[in-house]
Design a protein around this motif. Sequence first.
Motif, mmCIF file in Angstrom:
data_model
loop_
_atom_site.group_PDB
_atom_site.id
_atom_site.type_symbol
_atom_site.label_atom_id
_atom_site.label_comp_id
_atom_site.label_asym_id
_atom_site.label_seq_id
_atom_site.Cartn_x
_atom_site.Cartn_y
_atom_site.Cartn_z
ATOM 1 N N GLN A 18 -6.038 -4.634 -7.848
ATOM 2 C CA GLN A 18 -6.719 -3.558 -8.550
ATOM 3 C C GLN A 18 -5.888 -3.096 -9.740
ATOM 4 O OE1 GLN A 18 -7.882 0.903 -7.507
ATOM 5 N NE2 GLN A 18 -7.858 -0.438 -5.750
ATOM 6 N N GLN B 268 -11.580 14.369 10.026
ATOM 7 C CA GLN B 268 -10.394 13.641 9.572
ATOM 8 C C GLN B 268 -10.489 13.312 8.085
ATOM 9 O OE1 GLN B 268 -7.668 12.737 11.143
ATOM 10 N NE2 GLN B 268 -8.078 12.531 13.335
ATOM 11 N N ASP C 19 0.704 11.161 5.116
ATOM 12 C CA ASP C 19 0.815 9.720 5.344
ATOM 13 C C ASP C 19 1.398 8.980 4.139
ATOM 14 O OD1 ASP C 19 0.236 7.309 6.903
ATOM 15 O OD2 ASP C 19 -1.141 6.887 5.265
ATOM 16 N N ARG C 20 2.328 8.075 4.437
ATOM 17 C CA ARG C 20 3.072 7.401 3.370
ATOM 18 C C ARG C 20 2.222 6.431 2.563
ATOM 19 N NH1 ARG C 20 6.745 3.281 7.064
ATOM 20 N NH2 ARG C 20 6.526 4.700 8.783
ATOM 21 N N ASN C 21 1.027 6.110 3.062
ATOM 22 C CA ASN C 21 0.161 5.253 2.272
ATOM 23 C C ASN C 21 -0.458 5.982 1.091
ATOM 24 O OD1 ASN C 21 -0.237 2.494 3.618
ATOM 25 N ND2 ASN C 21 -0.247 3.953 5.316
ATOM 26 N N HIS C 22 -0.357 7.311 1.099
ATOM 27 C CA HIS C 22 -1.028 8.099 0.069
ATOM 28 C C HIS C 22 -0.039 9.058 -0.555
ATOM 29 C CE1 HIS C 22 -4.622 6.285 1.481
ATOM 30 N NE2 HIS C 22 -4.382 6.716 2.708
ATOM 31 N N ASN D 6 -8.434 4.444 -1.477
ATOM 32 C CA ASN D 6 -7.367 3.587 -1.990
ATOM 33 C C ASN D 6 -7.538 3.217 -3.451
ATOM 34 O OD1 ASN D 6 -5.587 3.407 0.240
ATOM 35 N ND2 ASN D 6 -7.125 2.219 1.304
ATOM 36 N N THR D 7 -8.390 3.950 -4.153
ATOM 37 C CA THR D 7 -8.488 3.722 -5.585
ATOM 38 C C THR D 7 -7.262 4.322 -6.248
ATOM 39 O OG1 THR D 7 -10.834 4.098 -5.300
ATOM 40 C CG2 THR D 7 -10.018 3.957 -7.556
ATOM 41 N N LEU D 8 -6.570 3.494 -7.000
ATOM 42 C CA LEU D 8 -5.382 4.008 -7.682
ATOM 43 C C LEU D 8 -5.792 4.997 -8.753
ATOM 44 C CD1 LEU D 8 -3.308 0.752 -8.168
ATOM 45 C CD2 LEU D 8 -2.615 2.769 -6.869
ATOM 46 N N ASN E 108 0.801 -1.214 0.000
ATOM 47 C CA ASN E 108 0.000 0.000 0.000
ATOM 48 C C ASN E 108 0.837 1.269 0.000
ATOM 49 O OD1 ASN E 108 -2.839 -1.064 0.239
ATOM 50 N ND2 ASN E 108 -1.715 -2.196 1.808
ATOM 51 N N GLN E 109 2.106 1.124 0.344
ATOM 52 C CA GLN E 109 2.972 2.299 0.332
ATOM 53 C C GLN E 109 3.799 2.246 -0.941
ATOM 54 O OE1 GLN E 109 4.886 2.178 4.172
ATOM 55 N NE2 GLN E 109 2.917 1.826 5.150
ATOM 56 N N ALA F 138 -9.352 7.888 3.726
ATOM 57 C CA ALA F 138 -8.485 7.271 2.719
ATOM 58 C C ALA F 138 -9.309 6.847 1.508
ATOM 59 C CB ALA F 138 -7.780 6.056 3.311
ATOM 60 N N SER G 99 -6.623 -1.583 4.574
ATOM 61 C CA SER G 99 -5.903 -1.461 3.315
ATOM 62 C C SER G 99 -4.669 -0.588 3.465
ATOM 63 C CB SER G 99 -6.819 -0.913 2.228
ATOM 64 O OG SER G 99 -7.373 0.292 2.658
ATOM 65 N N ALA H 192 -4.066 -3.753 -3.116
ATOM 66 C CA ALA H 192 -4.093 -2.792 -4.220
ATOM 67 C C ALA H 192 -3.506 -3.390 -5.492
ATOM 68 C CB ALA H 192 -3.311 -1.534 -3.827
#
Lengths: 1050, 448
Positions: free
Chosen positions: B420, A853, A956-959, A858-860, A817-818, A856, B52, B417
Amino acid sequence: TVTSVDGPLTGATVYEADHPGKGTVTDSIGTFTLLIQDFPSILKINYLGYTSRSFPIDATTPLPLDVHLEAGITLDDVEVVVTALGVRRSNSTLGYSVQEVQSEELTDVQAVNFVDNLSGQVAGLRVTAGATGVGSSSQVVIRGETSFTNNNPLFVVDGIPINNNTIINRTNEEAAGFQEVDFGNGAMDVNPADVQSVSVLKGASAAALYGTRAANGVIVITTKRGGKQPGLGISFNSSLTLDRPFQLPRFQNEFGQGQGGEFAFVDGLGGGISDNITYSYGPRLDVGNQVPQFDSPVTLADGTVVRGGDVAVHGGLPIPSTPFVSQPDNVRDFYDSGTTAIHNLAISGGGADGDFRLSVTDLRSDSYIPGVNLKRKTLAGRFGFRPAERLHLDASLNYINTTSDNRPAGGYGSENINYDLTAWLGRQTDLEILRDYWQPGLEGTQQYSYNYTFFDNPYFTLLENRNGLDRDRLFGFLSARYELLDNLSLQVRSGMDYSNERRRFLRNFSSNRFPQGGYAENDVLFREINTDFLLDYTQSFGDFTLNLLAGGNRLTQLAENNQSNALTLAQPGIFRLSNAASPVVIVDQAAEKRINSLYGLARFGFRDYLFLDLTGRNDWSSALANPASADNTSFFYPSASVSFLASRLLDLPEAVSYLQLRANVAQVGNDTDPFRTSSTFVARSPYNGQPTFTEQSVLAQPNLKPEQTTTTELGADIRLLEYRLGLDFTYFTQRTENQILSLPIAQSSGYNQQIVNGGTVSSRGVEAILSLTLVVTEDFRWTSRFNFSSSRAVVDELPAGTDRFTLAYSRVYNSVNQTVYFIVEPGGEIGDIWGTGYRKTDDGRFILTNQGQFIADNTLRKIGNANPDFILGAANSFRFRNLELNLLLDWRQGGQIVSRSLSLAGVAGQLEETAYRPEAGIVVPGVVNTGTDSEPVYVDNTTAISAESYYRSYYDRNHEENNLYDASYLKLRELRLTYRLDRSALADGPLGGFQGVSVSLIGRNLYAWSEIPHFDPEQFAIQGQGIVFGVEDMTYPSARSFGLSLGLDF
Amino acid sequence: NAPSTVQNELLFRQVLYGYGDAMSYEGFVAGNLLSQHFAMIDFNLLDRHALSSPQEGGNPWDVLYVALRDNETVLQQSRNNPAAAVYEGPALVMKAYQAMRLTDIFGDVPYFEAVSGRTTGIVTPAYDRQEDIYLAEGGILDNLESAVAAIENYAGAIPLGGDIVFNGDLTAWRRFANSLRIKALLRISGRRDVGAELQSLYAAGDYIQSPEQNATFDFAAGPPNSFAFATARVGIFNVFLMSLTAEGIFAGLGDPRVSVLYRPAANTGEYRGIINGIDAATAIVPDDYARPGTIWRERTGDLDFNYMTAWETRLLLAEAAYRGLIEADARELYDAGVALAFAYWQTELPDDYLTSGPAAWDASRGLEQIITQKWIAGIGDAYEGWIEWRRTGYPALLPVAASLNDGRYPVRFPYPADEQALNFQNYRGAAEATDGNSVNVPVWWDVD
């Protein structure tokens, strides 16, 4: 007739000094005819790569005139370049774009990595320096990225290919074990002081004769050789530069370590308040707060005073509070001043029967990164010998030894000091006290640090946990050319590139990743031998000239990479595999490859204005065979190019001094790496000493076909106003089909990469070289050259059944995810960056939770593109009498980069962006959905969250979306101010014995204009075994260098 | 030097060890958060139920598909080469075991077309319904029956190699297959009537009965075969604390295994837990809380990797008996399971634990007791505690402090992910079936 040591010179420029626009060019056998306007006159003869000569001409001058040119410096008129197979040809006869860089442009301000010297010098060439300081790899790409997998041009030295591999040590991408270390790219070993010229063959046409690897262009390097005339020449060059870190992160200095406004150090392991990790969301700095800290003095029972962080020594005694103060310059002061000294001594000589040049170069660079250095010794010899009238023997030998006591680790994790210094250093941390990096009495077993959970003392990392390098490299060739007839010769040549690299990784006890110490040996062996023959036949028929070349080549390549890891040690400080306290884990790999080739070239010339080249080559590559069949191993590729010198045929306006038009079309095939046609199994960690194997994660393709690149190119070279203004313009298209891709695939298939043929990428672009001679007077000369290029590569087709695929990715550790993905869809461009972000409305406002807040998403989605819109290099040269000023600017416009430094140091509250921390919290600008998902009703958010919570989620490193920068920059790449005295000026003075003396003030990488405040905008990341462009991954500061250089010719 | 074929022995050893090595760490650092054995105080988005966005582990998908792939090669070779036939049964057992983990964690997943890239060329495998993965031909239950048949039919002399679990003992593999069948049948017992099959398995008695029959292998005391948490950075060790849930369960039962599984808080000496899923933007003193016990780090030589054990089988049968699916004495099975579980965790069973303490059998809350005992002994076991909680609701897990899932407790793991990006067309359908890859949509067997 104009000749050189290599024989007749085709395309030398001959003109009268007073009438530079009315000159001519020598023909294919070196002869010229020039109508002299008025006697007496001075005739000038120029040929790139040779010393220009002037002859006073009057009515009594004996004719015909025979001129012999010596290798040396040149003028930038109509140029001669080194083309495929090392043949020197005038640019005017070439139907394709070749650009040459001369030795002085390379050696004036020498970079430690040869490739960096090419930056900004050539239109269409993009050079990006690596992120781990002196000794890093530099990436070079010609005409943009057009291949999904390999965009690395071929490097050729004196006709022999040399490798430009960047081979990273084996890592597991996890938060344990060894991190990536960049030990440099192969071409960095080229010694600028030995280079006569560099020709960049940009398209496939120029390159067809070098074979498959030339699909991405060729960088042809010609080394210096001795002269033809008797006598000994000695030259000595020396440069010394001072290197300082360039572009350090900008930190906030108002809040120190901690979370929720609190902090107390007890053991740096979680025993105190938030002392297990080093966010800077603690108490305010410089307002009189008193806090127990890692450097607070602790008095032992016997009265000895130790530091708070000497936990093993004081055994948990109470740590007194000391003032909590900012250290705004702690990171800046951590770095030293580096020095780079390069000394070169060359002796050359020659005579009728041969020539020689011997050169020795010593390079020592002590980096501004403490403990990091690079030492390189280069011995180069170049020999020509004519034992018989028709026999020419030629040889070169280059031996390079490169050593480094430490190459710093890259990537995210505790072995990279930027993980401490940039991302996770409490802003109150006094680094000075960390210089004493052992706990007293526990030298060799227990480091002293500001934290013991995730981090190592950066001095300990750099000075004790070293990644040493010792590389021996040998490349050179032997060749014999025999003139069977006056117009027919046969050349046989064999060359080798051999390197053997020993890498040693030392890890001391108490290292974060190796509490019980560790040690690894990584040995990398590479050997490539090319043996070829070439028949060369020339004949003239009236107005026509014909030159036929036919040859063959055998390439054999061996690559080995063996790494042995000892993950714990028995005795601290002994770094031997025999000191392993647990079974040694071995990862080894060896690959061999052979390509046989036959090729031919036909050149037709009509008078002196029309030239046509036809080439063809057939390769047979072992890498395309599979265990059952060799059906696909053979592939053929042709090219055709035409050059028309319009200015010789047509009556053009007075202002046009020279006009050449050129066109070409070419194909080049490409094979692949070994082991891509059959599945293989690899050894994994044994269980109880018994072996285990797993299948490689790459799905092989038994029926791999060679990929095919087709390029077309149209160009014009116009010189106006008596050569004062020159514009060389090229438009090119390139289409690569059947690309051999190693595509990431869904793990549910059992594999994570697949080798496929498929996909079509087409690119188009323009290159323009504008040369201006703005002022020329007796005393003052101002010239400028602009190298512009812009290209775009679009994905036309994807492999059947795919509508989206991923070319590459870059991760934090091994976290899915990162991950920054490089994904293409049909119509997408190479370099598209994909990632995730937070939920937004259609008009781009953040949708927040009821608590204010981020949410997230998480759709690429596509968030940018790594490739620039255009790059422009601008070289300016001013000469006033003996004084010369050169400026090189490098402009890259467009493209994006994902920054891990921003992400991590943003989350950790270190950067100046995070200094704003109102008591009342931050109300994130955005909306809250008070309706339903299907029928949203958005109202403005009014709920504040704490500043700490805000920054921790925003960056945040996930995004990746919030951690993106525009990668554009304008750089002052090089600056040189030279005072030069030639022989005539020296003759009467105390330096009368010298042929020439020069002294220069030099600077490199002096300044960058960019939106990125925290690091040098010129970046790439290393992930796994490769380079990822478009990601900044905890980079080290790059070098800004100032210095002096001295040149002496005896 | 890279071989293009490999002996089954080498591959099978890796199937068994590689999966155990990877999944034991995964189960510890991520699975234990969903089962609330531990809580994480930083890098804890997963603990806050942003599944996720895991930051340490939290990606069982890749671990499982790599294991399934190598296992599939072993299986294919066993069928294509008579000399390798001995591997067929054990490989089918492993396939069933891995597939069960996979679908229990994620729900519908690529299965029938999965891990066949080399043989079929399929690199974007279709998703299959969990119901079919359990019940269809070639699915979990079918493979377990085939495994038993293959083991019984094997008449060759060539021994099973690479078997770090049973050292080549085919009978032991048959017992493992039957224990796993019991587990799978109970898992889907909300959807299917499984009583008859369970009864016949129970009656035959050919399942894992005693500790020496356990499907486990030993971790070593040091690398490379130590439990991976032993070599993890001390920083990662230090962000795992005992959870408040665990504190309540161990304290409530007065269970002495707490001193094996946890180490007391450095500041107080007590087994104190912290609530799961805190907003890490708060100052805390970690030494006020209990941390993972030395068996997870300093003494991993005492730790086993657990595929299936006698205690688990007994507790499964206890549930079957309790629910009337088999004819047996639930208490007897429960007591036996608990005793075996104490022995497994190297703890002496207190005399009163099963007689008068709160863990003593109480038929009025038998299911809760059985599942709670499995929860305790199954610590670290690849999300198992969370899977069983989803099925049974036991033990009662606590809401996390700062949920990133609207306060709802996740009931499935989201597809990664990568799917996807790389298996988009198939993913799209699977995502639709799960309300956009939501963690709040129950899997097929989860029927309450």
